[in-house]
Design a protein around this motif. Sequence first.
Motif, short mmCIF file in Angstrom:
data_model
loop_
_atom_site.label_atom_id
_atom_site.label_comp_id
_atom_site.label_asym_id
_atom_site.label_seq_id
_atom_site.Cartn_x
_atom_site.Cartn_y
_atom_site.Cartn_z
N SER A 127 60.26 -2.76 -158.28
CA SER A 127 59.27 -1.70 -158.26
C SER A 127 57.94 -2.09 -157.64
CB SER A 127 59.02 -1.20 -159.69
OG SER A 127 58.51 -2.26 -160.48
N GLU A 128 57.53 -3.33 -157.76
CA GLU A 128 56.18 -3.69 -157.37
C GLU A 128 56.08 -4.30 -155.97
OE1 GLU A 128 53.76 -2.77 -159.28
OE2 GLU A 128 55.17 -2.06 -160.81
N ARG A 129 57.20 -4.51 -155.30
CA ARG A 129 57.18 -5.25 -154.04
C ARG A 129 57.88 -4.52 -152.90
NH1 ARG A 129 58.09 -8.41 -158.34
NH2 ARG A 129 56.65 -10.13 -158.71
N LEU A 130 58.07 -3.25 -153.02
CA LEU A 130 58.79 -2.50 -151.99
C LEU A 130 58.12 -2.60 -150.63
CD1 LEU A 130 59.85 0.71 -153.93
CD2 LEU A 130 61.38 -1.00 -152.95
N GLY A 131 56.81 -2.38 -150.60
CA GLY A 131 56.10 -2.42 -149.33
C GLY A 131 56.17 -3.78 -148.68
N ARG A 132 55.97 -4.82 -149.47
CA ARG A 132 55.96 -6.18 -148.94
C ARG A 132 57.29 -6.54 -148.29
NH1 ARG A 132 54.52 -10.51 -153.35
NH2 ARG A 132 52.84 -8.97 -153.52
N TYR A 133 58.38 -6.26 -149.00
CA TYR A 133 59.67 -6.70 -148.49
C TYR A 133 60.22 -5.77 -147.40
CZ TYR A 133 59.54 -10.28 -152.01
OH TYR A 133 59.16 -11.37 -152.75
N PHE A 134 59.90 -4.50 -147.47
CA PHE A 134 60.26 -3.64 -146.34
C PHE A 134 59.43 -3.99 -145.12
CE2 PHE A 134 62.62 -0.59 -149.05
CZ PHE A 134 63.73 -0.44 -148.23
N GLY A 135 58.18 -4.43 -145.34
CA GLY A 135 57.37 -4.90 -144.22
C GLY A 135 57.99 -6.09 -143.53
N ARG A 136 58.49 -7.03 -144.33
CA ARG A 136 59.13 -8.21 -143.74
C ARG A 136 60.44 -7.84 -143.05
NH1 ARG A 136 58.25 -12.45 -148.81
NH2 ARG A 136 55.96 -12.50 -148.68
N TYR A 137 61.20 -6.95 -143.66
CA TYR A 137 62.46 -6.51 -143.04
C TYR A 137 62.18 -5.85 -141.69
CZ TYR A 137 66.92 -3.96 -142.64
OH TYR A 137 68.11 -3.45 -142.21
N GLY A 138 61.17 -4.97 -141.65
CA GLY A 138 60.81 -4.33 -140.40
C GLY A 138 60.27 -5.31 -139.37
N ALA A 139 59.56 -6.34 -139.83
CA ALA A 139 59.03 -7.35 -138.91
C ALA A 139 60.16 -8.10 -138.22
CB ALA A 139 58.13 -8.32 -139.66
N TRP A 140 61.20 -8.44 -138.97
CA TRP A 140 62.35 -9.12 -138.36
C TRP A 140 63.04 -8.23 -137.33
CZ3 TRP A 140 65.42 -13.72 -139.80
CH2 TRP A 140 64.68 -14.63 -140.56
N LYS A 141 63.11 -6.94 -137.63
CA LYS A 141 63.67 -6.03 -136.64
C LYS A 141 62.81 -5.99 -135.38
CE LYS A 141 66.64 -2.58 -138.78
NZ LYS A 141 66.88 -1.13 -138.97
N SER A 142 61.51 -5.94 -135.56
CA SER A 142 60.61 -5.90 -134.40
C SER A 142 60.76 -7.16 -133.56
CB SER A 142 59.16 -5.76 -134.87
OG SER A 142 58.93 -4.50 -135.45
N ILE A 143 60.92 -8.31 -134.21
CA ILE A 143 61.14 -9.54 -133.46
C ILE A 143 62.44 -9.46 -132.67
CG2 ILE A 143 61.62 -12.02 -133.69
CD1 ILE A 143 59.76 -11.95 -136.17
N GLY A 144 63.47 -8.84 -133.27
CA GLY A 144 64.73 -8.66 -132.55
C GLY A 144 64.58 -7.76 -131.35
N TYR A 145 63.80 -6.69 -131.49
CA TYR A 145 63.57 -5.78 -130.37
C TYR A 145 62.81 -6.49 -129.25
CZ TYR A 145 65.07 -1.79 -133.18
OH TYR A 145 65.79 -0.91 -133.95
N ALA A 146 61.86 -7.37 -129.62
CA ALA A 146 61.09 -8.08 -128.61
C ALA A 146 61.88 -9.22 -127.98
CB ALA A 146 59.80 -8.63 -129.23
N ALA A 147 62.58 -9.98 -128.84
CA ALA A 147 63.29 -11.16 -128.34
C ALA A 147 64.61 -10.80 -127.67
CB ALA A 147 63.56 -12.12 -129.50
N GLY A 148 65.23 -9.69 -128.07
CA GLY A 148 66.53 -9.32 -127.53
C GLY A 148 66.58 -9.27 -126.01
N PRO A 149 65.69 -8.48 -125.38
CA PRO A 149 65.73 -8.42 -123.92
C PRO A 149 65.48 -9.77 -123.26
CG PRO A 149 64.48 -6.58 -124.81
CD PRO A 149 64.76 -7.50 -125.95
#
Length: 398
Positions: A127-149
């Motif tokens: 309950s108390e950490r949803l933003g933090r961990y979804f932020g990290r999950y989204g950050a890893w996706k963003s790195i994939g979008y940047a690093a993929g190409p």
Amino acid sequence: MTTRPESRALIPLYLAGFTTAFGAHGVATGLGVEAGGLGLSLLTFGVILALYDLAEVILKPIFGALSDRIGVKPVILGGLVVFALASAAAILDPTPLVIALARLGQGAGASAFSPASSSAVARLAGSERLGRYFGRYGAWKSIGYAAGPLLGAALITAFGIGALYVALTLLAAGTAVWVAVAVPSLPVRPRPRYTLADLIRQTTERGFLLPTLALAATTGLLGVAVGYLPLLLTRTGVGPIASAASVAAIAVISAVAQPWTGRLRDRGRVTVRAGVSTALATGAVAAVLMLWEQPVALYASAVLIGAAVGVATPLAYAHLAATTPEERLGRTMGNAELGRELGDAGGPLLVGAIGTAVGVSAGLGALALLVGAAAVTTAVTFRAPRSGTGQGVQSRET
């Protein structure tokens, strides 16, 4: 509420997010590099690229709902295995037909493990950490979008197209093993019997529609920026590497902003209403800046788009997780990701269609108006849920 998350259980889920992003953009760039060598026509090239997104649009809601019935871990593992097998097929026989089938298989696999991973992150975060961990999950996706190409093009240039598929096979297989070892088997929650009227009501209520609208709007803006910013910068005389850097800047800024925004949300420093509406307004300004075909304005647009995506994404996902009962969390995440996919396809289609008929400036202007309208709608109509309303992994929402 589920038990406190451990990093060893969450990191493979982050890696799954990286895998789907790397698979989508890395293969797209790689095929662009090798299209001539493979004998792909423009039409065939376009169809192959679209197969990944087509599979996601159709299958994400289905696999999201399946994860509610049989558990998130089997769906994540199954999706990663399918992704790995599809990638391996392209290693053995990289003909246009096999590559097309592999692209479809990769999309189907990602359709399974992507919403199920989001659901698992929500349940493990508590309950108390949803933003933090979804932020990290989204950050890893963003790195994939940047690093993929970059990684895709580098692997193909150095070793051939088979090397890209070897990397994707090993990545998906390794992630599957890590998930199997580290991610706990989260129990399936008892599900009430839903009628068709219940399903319609749940997917049309403001608590679902407005966050999903934000995800669609920012993803549509991102889809336009990835294609049009390098094009517009090239027209101004900027070189190809500097033009591509605008897209990398979006991904890097988004990757930095998402965990930061998530932490602020968890501490009560930013509300979903204020954060998302501000992010969408920022995105509308970024679209307007793209109308000025000057390098300074275009790079400023890239910075603002990265910030808009980085703020809106963790807030929207955390709100969806906080307001959805655990027994239908997978379906909600699948439907929300469907909204993202429609935005990803719809933004470039909108700008392209209007641009063909009237001009690119008119298309970008229309995009700015739509994103701005989404900002106003969120600011005016969004309401945080009342406490004690039986929400999912979190009892209150800022």
